[in-house]
Design an enzyme around this catalytic site. Structure first.
Site, PDB file in Angstrom:
ATOM      1  CD1 TRP A   1      -3.109  -1.105   0.558  1.00  0.00           C
ATOM      2  CD2 TRP A   1      -1.816  -2.376   1.874  1.00  0.00           C
ATOM      3  NE1 TRP A   1      -3.766  -2.294   0.769  1.00  0.00           N
ATOM      4  CE2 TRP A   1      -3.003  -3.089   1.564  1.00  0.00           C
ATOM      5  CE3 TRP A   1      -0.847  -2.985   2.680  1.00  0.00           C
ATOM      6  CZ2 TRP A   1      -3.238  -4.379   2.052  1.00  0.00           C
ATOM      7  CZ3 TRP A   1      -1.090  -4.265   3.159  1.00  0.00           C
ATOM      8  CH2 TRP A   1      -2.264  -4.948   2.842  1.00  0.00           C
TER       9      TRP A   1
ATOM     10  CG  HIS B   1      -7.038  -1.039   3.046  1.00  0.00           C
ATOM     11  ND1 HIS B   1      -6.388  -2.214   3.337  1.00  0.00           N
ATOM     12  CD2 HIS B   1      -6.762  -0.220   4.104  1.00  0.00           C
ATOM     13  CE1 HIS B   1      -5.745  -2.108   4.482  1.00  0.00           C
ATOM     14  NE2 HIS B   1      -5.953  -0.921   4.971  1.00  0.00           N
TER      15      HIS B   1
ATOM     16  NE  ARG C   1      -4.484   0.555  -2.170  1.00  0.00           N
ATOM     17  CZ  ARG C   1      -4.790  -0.716  -2.308  1.00  0.00           C
ATOM     18  NH1 ARG C   1      -4.156  -1.450  -3.216  1.00  0.00           N
ATOM     19  NH2 ARG C   1      -5.709  -1.270  -1.553  1.00  0.00           N
TER      20      ARG C   1
ATOM     21  CD  GLN D   1     -10.509  -1.760  -0.934  1.00  0.00           C
ATOM     22  OE1 GLN D   1     -10.432  -1.332   0.208  1.00  0.00           O
ATOM     23  NE2 GLN D   1      -9.513  -2.400  -1.520  1.00  0.00           N
TER      24      GLN D   1
ATOM     25  CB  VAL E   1      -8.061 -12.625   5.835  1.00  0.00           C
ATOM     26  CG1 VAL E   1      -9.160 -11.579   5.903  1.00  0.00           C
ATOM     27  CG2 VAL E   1      -7.213 -12.434   4.596  1.00  0.00           C
TER      28      VAL E   1
ATOM     29  CB  ALA F   1     -13.021  -9.329   5.959  1.00  0.00           C
TER      30      ALA F   1
END
Ligand code: ZN
Length: 346
Positions: free
Chosen positions: A156, A176, A202, A216, A259, A313
């Site tokens: 990122w 994000h 970004r 997003q 995640v 997610a």
């Protein structure tokens, strides 16, 4: 006789006051100034009077006649002027002319796609929430299991924001929508089902598939006993709603720090149905989003017991979904403000 003439004058003037168009004016003229009018008959009857009476009455009768003629002419020009003005207005206001079309606005294609995506999740019981575009390092990275110096931060490239009294590097434009996972979990308890649409930023070179500003849509579900099967079922239902009920889905392992396990979701190409085409780069598959089970560290970070609660997610780019859905090959067209492009998405 004199009284008659004066009565006639009053009546004629009163009647003239009521006249407001050319036809009634002509009727009035015939009645009071015509050959068979009472005035003319009175004037003709003068011959029967004595010479002295004839002079006095004749004088008055002629005065009345001149007065009525002058009033008639004045009224006539008044009515003519009114008629001309009316004609002019009618020329300006031709109600038979076709109307001039007013420019009508429309929603931007990205707004439209965001609406469709959000609606698909809304139908599955998800709430829609929004969050701040200027975030803190804590929410954008640290609480998402991306500590400072973590190599994953290289994914990122970040715009930092200078704020008085805050050390550089603490405030940033969110890269994000994932910070809202943490914000939502902090302020509520499971079960949680939310989607978060929003702008992200970004610091990257723009090309056909990258913009420094994009949209997003984040999703988060946390509850007891949620499994990867729930993730697959939910995202498959979404793909069917947005890309068609016959879509097949594919989940492959991917890595995102927040995640575990992480996955990349693809659908079979809706243009070639898997045979291979330009849109799917001849693979038959279109990658549409990243997803995964919420990392236990993220759950613990907001005080959830990760042995009781699990969650999943997902995050997708609205521009990418729109590009795949409409077969657009350059992301930059969305923000170039070319109306010829934008008007195609009514
Ligand atoms: Zn294809």
């Amino acid at each position: 006789m004199i009284e008659q003439l004066e009565e006639l004058r009053s009546k004629a003037l009163a009647d003239l006051g009521q006249v407001d168009d050319a036809k009634r004016l002509e009727d009035w003229r015939v009645t009071y100034l015509g050959k068979r009018s009472a005035l003319n008959q009175a004037l003709r009857g003068l011959a029967t009077l004595d010479a002295s009476d004839r002079r006095v009455v004749g004088q008055i009768g002629n005065d009345v006649k001149r007065l009525l003629e002058a009033e008639f002419v004045a009224r006539q020009s008044q009515i003519d002027r009114k008629t001309r003005e009316f004609e002019l207005v009618r020329e300006r206001l031709d109600v038979t002319l076709p109307g001039r079309p007013l420019p009508v606005g429309q929603v931007h294609p990205i707004t439209k796609v965001v609406g469709e995506i959000v609606e698909a999740f809304h139908g599955l019981g998800y709430d829609i929430v929004e969050g701040p575009e200027v975030e803190t390092d804590k929410y954008n990275f640290a609480l998402l299991n991306i500590p400072a110096e973590h190599p994953a931060r290289d994914r990122w490239d970040t715009f930092y924001v200078k704020t008085d009294g805050v050390p550089i590097g603490q405030h940033l434009l969110r890269t994000h929508t994932s910070p809202m996972q943490v914000r939502v979990m902090e302020r509520s308890r499971p079960p949680i089902r939310v989607v978060v649409p929003g702008r992200c930023y970004r610091y990257e070179a723009t090309d056909a598939t990258h913009e420094s500003e994009f949209t997003q849509i984040e999703g988060l579900a946390v509850d007891e006993h949620l499994t990867f099967a729930d993730l697959k079922g939910t995202l498959t239902a979404f793909a069917h709603a947005v890309f068609g009920a016959e879509r097949r889905t594919r989940f492959r392992v991917d890595f995102f720090p927040f995640v575990e396990p992480g996955a990349e979701m693809a659908i079979d190409c809706h243009v070639c149905h898997g045979a291979g085409c330009r849109l799917c780069k001849h693979t038959g598959w279109l990658e549409i989003m990243g997803a995964g089970m919420v990392h236990p560290r993220v759950l613990e970070g907001v005080g959830y017991d990760s042995s009781t609660y699990t969650g999943f997610a997902f995050g997708m780019g609205a521009e990418r979904i729109a590009m795949l859905k409409y077969g657009i090959d350059d992301i930059r067209t969305f923000y170039a403000n070319d109306l010829r492009f934008l008007r195609q998405f009514r």
